[in-house]
Design an enzyme around this catalytic site. Structure first.
Site, PDB file in Angstrom:
ATOM      1  N   ALA A  14      15.680  12.554  -6.655  1.00 25.45           N
ATOM      2  CA  ALA A  14      16.437  13.339  -5.736  1.00 25.45           C
ATOM      3  C   ALA A  14      16.421  14.910  -6.102  1.00 25.45           C
ATOM      4  O   ALA A  14      16.095  15.145  -7.206  1.00 25.45           O
ATOM      5  CB  ALA A  14      17.775  12.915  -5.612  1.00 25.45           C
ATOM      6  N   ASP A 130      23.604   3.635 -13.855  1.00 22.40           N
ATOM      7  CA  ASP A 130      22.920   4.410 -14.593  1.00 22.40           C
ATOM      8  C   ASP A 130      23.799   5.595 -15.390  1.00 22.40           C
ATOM      9  O   ASP A 130      23.971   6.835 -15.341  1.00 22.40           O
ATOM     10  CB  ASP A 130      21.987   5.589 -13.616  1.00 22.40           C
ATOM     11  CG  ASP A 130      20.916   6.356 -14.332  1.00 22.40           C
ATOM     12  OD1 ASP A 130      20.946   5.982 -15.686  1.00 22.40           O
ATOM     13  OD2 ASP A 130      20.704   7.297 -13.804  1.00 22.40           O
TER      14      ASP A 130
END
Lengths: 210, 340
Positions: A14, A130
């Site tokens: 992103a 994550d």
């Protein structure tokens, strides 16, 4: 809105922009398509991750975990707009801030904050997915621990998934900050911790005794 | 300095001879001979048969390597062999030859970690300086980055290796194992048109392949017979899915440590589609991808000789009584004395 935005970081999947949002500064996270991925797979993954991220972010915030406040979601162009956090990323703190490198007490305090925050996240069955020191921050105003980037998060109540989540963090610590191996303090149910011990034994080619 | 390397941790038997010019730092490959144990379609290689193959071919292959390199035995400084990880029986059959040669020729011996061999060879051939390494083969799947004298594992497979997943699927389709099952899947995939959705299993920095394999096996059994899809479509979908996962975790490791270089090593690394996908990812990040061809990607003796010689030059020697093998030998267990 994205026109007036300033690109601050290109992450793995992103682009992160800052932009004015009403009277405040906001972060806009735009997932871009990956040219290496098959278009069908790419579309499916991107759409799934945008909704999942927004849901998990909101769920954590609602239950009292310090995360960026969700402003709005646009699934059409895969963007999420959220609060801009003024503060330090833990990874940078552990690498460059002498106070944290030398002071054991300071480290313990930070470890405890991380532990408490993660316990809260897991208490509402959110798996971050994550957990690295790049995704943990300290808010400048009140030194509260902020968990960011829920891009890979999902909902699950299984001790297995929570344990794997912790294992990911543990490995991130070991690989990025080799000398900070004691820096965790997660108070949770015994079930998850015993599962963690099990997960640690996974991975291939470990030397095993007995 | 000249080293001879003996590799036989899986179905490839490789002997390599390498020369390091310690003054100029120039590395010269004098010989790189390989003999592969190929099994009939639909079957894999078993440890015992593979060991028999290695025992049968190792002497002729060593002789050929010595002949190709045009060196004399007295020129050899050190004998390097694969200590692990790998299949037990094949490892042992090669190590015993290494020990015998060491005694016969009165040379020191160095046990080498197979994964380190791949990484060092890849760095040498491509000139990549400090890359994120994607090590993908039939037995290993790891994303590795160097830090403080160790190759640290950032992400890895939680169950089977990606090459194992591809090989076993080739077995389901009855594809030939010559030259390798993965190569044949790659050729089939080029003709695939329809993308079939498979599970996509990335857990943080780690990946998992066993669920994908069971899933595609079910699809193959259900849909191939009534022509809902072709074997080509399945190979295509499998490659697209598993390679996307690998590229994703590699990219995450790059973002995490702020590196712009990627090095792909290991047998699966010579798959051109994987290299292409990696190049597309790296291009978006303004970086560079390094890969080698089958001579160095696929297991070989030269990489063992190279990594062994690097260690030997820092004073590392494996005493004869410790020149054992181990099936479990993690990449991060090796102290990398030859890098800063």
């Amino acid at each position: 809105m994205i026109e007036s935005a300033i690109l601050i970081k290109q992450g793995a999947e992103a682009r992160i922009y800052t932009a004015p949002f009403l009277t405040r500064t906001a972060i806009i996270k735009e997932r871009f398509s990956k040219t290496y991925r098959h278009p069908t797979l790419d579309k499916k993954l991107t759409a799934r991750r945008v909704t999942q991220e927004a849901r998990c972010l909101f769920k954590c915030r609602k239950s009292g975990v310090d995360t960026p406040v969700l402003y709005f979601v646009n699934t059409e162009n895969s963007t999420i707009c959220m609060e801009f956090i003024q503060g330090m990323i833990i990874k940078d703190l552990l690498i460059s801030d002498n106070e944290y490198i030398q002071n054991k007490e300071k480290q313990d305090e930070l470890a405890e904050k991380i532990g408490i925050a993660l316990a809260k996240v897991h208490a509402v069955d959110v798996i971050h997915g994550d957990l690295t020191t790049s995704n943990l921050m300290l808010r400048e105003s009140n030194q509260s621990l902020v968990i960011i980037d829920f891009g890979l998060s999902y909902v699950s109540s299984l001790p297995e998934d929570k344990a794997v989540d912790l294992y990911v963090l543990e490995k991130a610590f070991l690989s990025t900050h080799p000398n900070s191996e004691e820096m965790k303090n997660y108070k949770a149910s015994q079930g998850i911790l015993s599962k963690l011990a099990e997960v640690r034994l996974r991975g291939r080619k470990r030397s095993m005794v007995g | 300095m000249i080293a001879i390397g003996l590799e036989g941790s899986a179905n490839k038997l490789g002997i390599g001879i390498i020369e390091h010019n310690t003054e100029t730092g120039v590395v010269k490959i004098l010989a790189n001979i390989r003999h592969t144990h190929v099994t009939p379609p639909g079957t894999g290689f078993l440890p015992r048969d593979t060991a028999v193959h290695h025992r049968e071919y190792i002497i002729p292959v060593i002789k050929e390597a010595l002949k190709t390199s045009n060196i004399k035995i007295k020129d050899v400084d050190v004998i390097c062999y694969t200590k692990g990880p790998g299949m037990g029986a094949p490892l042992v059959s090669v190590a015993i030859v290494a020990r015998t040669l060491a005694l016969l020729w009165n040379k020191p011996i160095v046990g080498v970690n197979h994964c380190i061999g791949h990484i060092e060879m890849g760095r040498e051939i491509t000139g990549a300086d400090n890359p994120v390494v994607l090590y993908v083969s039939g037995g290993n799947t790891q994303v590795i980055a160097y830090s403080e004298h160790r190759y640290r594992i950032f992400g890895e497979t939680l169950d089977i290796a990606v090459g194992n997943c591809l090989d076993r699927f080739a077995r389901i389709l009855n594809l030939p194992n010559d030259p390798s099952p993965g190569y044949n899947i790659e050729q089939y995939a080029k003709k695939g048109k329809k993308f079939i959705e498979l599970p996509y299993t990335v857990k943080g920095m780690d990946v998992s392949f066993s669920g994908i394999l069971s899933n595609i096996e079910t699809i193959a059994n259900d849909q191939l017979s009534n022509n809902q899809c072709t074997p080509e479509d399945l190979c295509f979908s499998l490659q697209e899915t598993v390679f996307a996962m690998l590229v994703e975790i590699t990219e995450r490791a790059m973002a995490h440590i702020g590196s712009k270089e990627v090095l792909i090593v290991g047998g699966v690394g010579c798959n051109l589609r994987l290299q292409e996908m990696m190049a597309q990812m790296v291009e978006q990040r303004d970086g560079k991808v390094f890969a080698t061809d089958e001579r160095f990607c696929i297991d070989n003796g030269i990489m063992i000789a190279h990594a062994g010689l690097l260690a030997y030059r820092t004073g590392f020697v494996t005493p004869l009584e410790k020149s054992t093998c181990t099936q479990r030998f993690r990449t991060d267990e090796v102290y990398v004395a030859w890098r800063d």
